[in-house]
Design a protein around this motif. Structure first.
Motif, PDB file in Angstrom:
ATOM      1  N   ARG A 105     -32.884 -67.108  -3.049  1.00 13.93           N
ATOM      2  CA  ARG A 105     -32.771 -65.750  -3.597  1.00 13.93           C
ATOM      3  C   ARG A 105     -34.162 -65.214  -3.960  1.00 13.93           C
ATOM      4  O   ARG A 105     -34.475 -64.049  -3.693  1.00 13.93           O
ATOM      5  N   PRO A 122     -28.171 -63.422   0.923  1.00 16.24           N
ATOM      6  CA  PRO A 122     -27.434 -62.155   0.779  1.00 16.24           C
ATOM      7  C   PRO A 122     -27.115 -61.868  -0.690  1.00 16.24           C
ATOM      8  O   PRO A 122     -27.013 -62.793  -1.510  1.00 16.24           O
ATOM      9  N   ASP A 123     -26.980 -60.596  -1.034  1.00 19.37           N
ATOM     10  CA  ASP A 123     -26.655 -60.221  -2.415  1.00 19.37           C
ATOM     11  C   ASP A 123     -25.191 -60.505  -2.751  1.00 19.37           C
ATOM     12  O   ASP A 123     -24.862 -60.792  -3.900  1.00 19.37           O
ATOM     13  N   GLU A 124     -24.310 -60.396  -1.769  1.00 16.40           N
ATOM     14  CA  GLU A 124     -22.883 -60.587  -1.986  1.00 16.40           C
ATOM     15  C   GLU A 124     -22.337 -61.564  -0.951  1.00 16.40           C
ATOM     16  O   GLU A 124     -23.008 -61.916   0.017  1.00 16.40           O
ATOM     17  N   GLY A 125     -21.095 -61.993  -1.167  1.00 18.96           N
ATOM     18  CA  GLY A 125     -20.430 -62.866  -0.206  1.00 18.96           C
ATOM     19  C   GLY A 125     -20.800 -64.328  -0.382  1.00 18.96           C
ATOM     20  O   GLY A 125     -21.478 -64.724  -1.332  1.00 18.96           O
ATOM     21  N   ASP A 137     -20.894 -68.950  -3.687  1.00 15.16           N
ATOM     22  CA  ASP A 137     -20.850 -67.496  -3.821  1.00 15.16           C
ATOM     23  C   ASP A 137     -22.250 -67.000  -4.193  1.00 15.16           C
ATOM     24  O   ASP A 137     -22.834 -67.464  -5.171  1.00 15.16           O
ATOM     25  N   CYS A 138     -22.797 -66.079  -3.422  1.00 12.52           N
ATOM     26  CA  CYS A 138     -24.178 -65.626  -3.627  1.00 12.52           C
ATOM     27  C   CYS A 138     -24.353 -64.838  -4.921  1.00 12.52           C
ATOM     28  O   CYS A 138     -25.432 -64.865  -5.517  1.00 12.52           O
ATOM     29  N   ARG A 139     -23.335 -64.135  -5.359  1.00 12.09           N
ATOM     30  CA  ARG A 139     -23.482 -63.296  -6.549  1.00 12.09           C
ATOM     31  C   ARG A 139     -23.396 -64.094  -7.831  1.00 12.09           C
ATOM     32  O   ARG A 139     -24.146 -63.867  -8.778  1.00 12.09           O
ATOM     33  N   THR A 140     -22.502 -65.095  -7.882  1.00  6.72           N
ATOM     34  CA  THR A 140     -22.268 -65.842  -9.122  1.00  6.72           C
ATOM     35  C   THR A 140     -22.825 -67.257  -9.087  1.00  6.72           C
ATOM     36  O   THR A 140     -22.835 -67.935 -10.119  1.00  6.72           O
ATOM     37  N   ASP A 141     -23.252 -67.740  -7.925  1.00  8.18           N
ATOM     38  CA  ASP A 141     -23.700 -69.133  -7.748  1.00  8.18           C
ATOM     39  C   ASP A 141     -22.564 -70.138  -7.934  1.00  8.18           C
ATOM     40  O   ASP A 141     -22.811 -71.336  -8.128  1.00  8.18           O
ATOM     41  N   ARG A 160     -31.388 -70.716  -5.941  1.00 10.31           N
ATOM     42  CA  ARG A 160     -32.366 -69.971  -6.723  1.00 10.31           C
ATOM     43  C   ARG A 160     -33.611 -69.652  -5.896  1.00 10.31           C
ATOM     44  O   ARG A 160     -34.125 -68.540  -5.936  1.00 10.31           O
TER      45      ARG A 160
END
Length: 357
Positions: A103, A109-112, A130-134, A100
């Motif tokens: 970010r 990163p936003d993805e990956g 995973d950066c998008r979903t945590d 958190r």
């Protein structure tokens, strides 16, 4: 502005940060580090830190509206929850708080996927998320490498020159070597001295670094998800050589916050402002991926394999033995009352190290 408190709990104690809800990235109003008392639980350090920050807020005639505590293990969580009783606080999985804040500060990163390489006092924890979903893809822990092990190795190195120091002094020397290339260590009883360089310390930790890299590679093989970057967290990552070695060996872009040991507490600040009290916030853990047959590689010679195993076994045995010796020397007297936990506020590097001229 809303005044909130973020606390990170670990095997070595607790760190707390008191700040306004929209300013976790700025210098805090107040903060403290409370070491874990020998023989005591981590919950003692957590609530000692909370009380210190409540006093700091009271001196400003302000009220703390939210408290979040990060935990890495269910054992710590249960102990903190039991001691909290009816106190209103949020308990958060530590990797979630770290993600958190990274970010929020624009470092993630936003993805990956990303690796969280958390090198603390008690050891190393590597988390892939995973950066998008945590979602937490995998977690591995090792006690071979860590701040306590580094302290023990440095004391062992000094003892070879008949320079004997205690644990707090060796830690002060270790921390001083992150900012100065050379210092002079001295024995407080005999007066003996020894010049220690940053290169000396790097040689002591080199085998542990290689061990940790093998941990990371094994995790990546198991998840089958190559990370896009790696965040170096924990107080030990302040050492520039450790950061350089890990980055070079893994060939990954490095995410590094100027205060890596406070990333968890800063993330807890963000969680305290966005979540209701008395909750437990967990990361989503994905099931393991199907096992993929390993690729055929050139066979490793028996001699190299035996040598690698010998290095790892020797390192682990040395660190465990030194840490066991240190625990025996600091074990509290069981025939009398236990001493109360002593909060210690961190104000910089201890004054013990003597820079070499």
């Amino acid at each position: 502005m809303v005044l909130v408190l973020g606390v990170s709990a670990g095997a070595g104690g607790a760190r707390a940060m008191l700040t306004h809800s929209d300013q976790p990235h700025l210098p805090p109003i107040d903060r403290c580090t409370v070491p874990r008392r020998a023989g005591g639980g981590v919950e003692e350090a957590v609530f000692a830190a909370i009380n210190l920050m409540r006093q700091a807020a009271a001196r400003r005639d302000e009220f703390i509206t939210g408290i979040a505590v990060t935990c890495r293990t269910s054992l710590h969580e249960d102990a903190i929850r039991t001691m909290a009783g009816r106190s209103r606080l949020t308990i958060v999985d530590e990797p979630l708080a770290q993600l958190r804040y990274l970010r929020f500060s624009g470092q993630l990163p936003d993805e990956g996927a990303v690796l969280l390489y958390d090198l603390g006092a008690a050891g190393l924890t590597v988390t892939e998320a995973d950066c998008r979903t945590d979602a937490i893809l995998a977690v591995k822990r090792s006690r071979v490498l860590g701040g306590d092990g580094h302290d023990a190795l440095l004391r062992w190195h000094l003892a070879h020159a008949a320079v004997n120091v205690d644990k707090p002094t060796s830690r002060a020397y270790k921390e001083a070597l992150t900012s100065t290339p050379v210092l002079t260590a001295s024995d407080p009883h005999s007066g003996r001295r020894m010049v220690v360089t940053r290169s000396d310390f790097e040689d002591l930790t080199e085998a542990g670094i290689h061990h940790s890299v093998s941990y990371v590679r094994q995790m990546i093989d198991e998840t089958g998800v190559p990370p896009l970057a790696m965040a170096l967290l924990g107080g030990c990552s302040r050492n520039p050589r450790i950061r350089e070695s890990v980055a070079q060996l893994l060939n990954l872009p490095i995410i590094y916050d100027p205060e890596p040991e406070f990333v968890s507490a800063r993330g807890a600040v963000l969680m305290a402002t966005q979540l209701p009290s008395a909750r437990r916030v967990r990361g989503v853990r994905l099931p393991p991926l199907p096992t993929v047959p390993p690729k055929r590689t050139a066979p490793v010679s028996k001699r190299k394999l035996v040598a690698a195993l010998a290095v790892t076994a020797t390192l682990g045995a040395t660190v465990v033995g030194l840490l066991s010796t240190n625990r025996d020397s600091t074990r509290p007297d069981t025939h009398g009352p236990s001493p109360a936990p002593t909060p210690v506020e961190v104000a910089g590097t201890p004054a013990n190290p003597v820079p070499s001229k």
